[in-house]
Scaffold this motif. Structure first.
Motif, short mmCIF file in Angstrom:
data_model
loop_
_atom_site.label_atom_id
_atom_site.label_comp_id
_atom_site.label_asym_id
_atom_site.label_seq_id
_atom_site.Cartn_x
_atom_site.Cartn_y
_atom_site.Cartn_z
N LYS A 218 5.00 3.11 -4.38
CA LYS A 218 5.55 2.07 -5.25
C LYS A 218 6.38 1.08 -4.44
O LYS A 218 6.26 -0.14 -4.62
N ALA B 288 4.10 -1.02 -2.36
CA ALA B 288 3.39 -1.98 -3.20
C ALA B 288 4.31 -3.13 -3.60
O ALA B 288 3.91 -4.31 -3.58
N GLU B 289 5.56 -2.80 -3.96
CA GLU B 289 6.51 -3.84 -4.33
C GLU B 289 6.81 -4.74 -3.15
O GLU B 289 6.93 -5.96 -3.30
N GLY C 130 3.92 -6.96 -2.74
CA GLY C 130 3.93 -7.96 -3.81
C GLY C 130 4.94 -9.05 -3.55
O GLY C 130 4.68 -10.24 -3.77
N ASP D 189 1.46 -6.49 -6.40
CA ASP D 189 2.22 -5.65 -7.33
C ASP D 189 3.08 -6.53 -8.22
O ASP D 189 3.78 -7.44 -7.74
N SER E 37 1.63 -2.41 -15.46
CA SER E 37 2.11 -3.53 -14.63
C SER E 37 3.12 -4.38 -15.40
O SER E 37 4.06 -4.92 -14.80
#
Length: 251
Positions: free
Chosen positions: A83, A86-87, A90, A117, A152
């Motif tokens: 996570k 991914a953040e 993003g 993300d 999301s």
């Protein structure tokens, strides 16, 4: 003369009979004690075996529970790492697009593969705009691209909460909380739907930041609870109807 008569059978005396009886009784008692001792030993062995088996079962359960706990912790750690990565990705993608806006931004995001993300993407724009959450409406099209589903969309809501937490949950001159304004913008701009807000509200996070956010969005969630959770095929409402709906939604 003839043969001698057989000797007369000797009978024990009273004393001898008593003595023999006591000896027989002692032998029986000894035999009984031996049987009892044997039974006690058998029970001891059986009890020891049962305890050993019970301890083995208990140890297997402890080992299984420990293994399951470690597996869950490893999976949670892996999920948290994924996570975070991914953040970060993003945010990096958003940082490269912060110069764009509106349709241009939406088009640029649409061209990205894979899509960034949602939480990280929104986080970059939240950081850029500070306490101004009007950008949520301006960039609604791009946010819909990065957050097409409930998970999301929950990420977007979480990003809004985190951003407001970094600003210590400010309120404007009219005492309207920034986090409620952000949630309202996400909802009215049709970026995050009711299911996403409910999923975020009912999630496992019990941090102080979430508690604070919930305290400042009580009226907003009360409003959501009055909405029928049914999808419709109605066309977009006109500006007057939209303004009327905005007045209904708590700030």
């Amino acid at each position: 003369g003839g043969p001698a008569p057989p000797p007369a059978e000797a009978f024990p005396t009273m004393g001898e009979a008593v003595k023999r009886g006591k000896a027989d009784e002692a032998a029986r008692a000894e035999a009984h004690r031996a049987v009892e001792a044997l039974n006690v030993e058998k029970r001891r062995i059986a009890d020891a075996k049962r305890r050993e088996e019970a301890e083995k079962v208990a140890e297997e359960k402890r080992a299984k529970k420990a293994a399951e706990k470690k597996k869950a912790e490893d999976e949670a750690a892996a999920a948290a790492t994924a996570k975070a990565e991914a953040e970060a990705a993003g945010k990096k993608a958003a940082d490269a697009l912060t110069s764009k806006s509106g349709a241009d931004l939406a088009k640029a995001v649409e061209a990205l593969s894979p899509k960034p993300d949602a939480a990280g993407f929104a986080g970059a724009f939240f950081a850029k705009h500070g306490a101004d959450v009007a950008w949520l409406k301006t960039e609604a099209a791009a946010l819909r691209v990065v957050a097409p589903d409930v998970p999301s969309q929950v990420g977007l809501i979480e990003a809004a909460k985190k951003h407001c937490a970094t600003l210590e949950f400010p309120k404007d001159a009219n005492l309207k909380s920034l986090v409620q304004q952000a949630f309202k913008a996400l909802f009215l701009s049709e970026i995050a739907d009711v299911e996403a807000f409910e999923a975020w509200r009912d999630g496992d996070d019990d941090s102080d930041a979430k508690v604070k956010a919930l305290m400042q969005t009580t009226e907003f969630f009360s409003y959501l609870d009055t909405i029928d959770d049914v999808e419709t095929d109605e066309e977009e409402e006109g500006e007057e109807e939209e303004e009327e709906e905005e007045e209904m939604v708590p700030m």
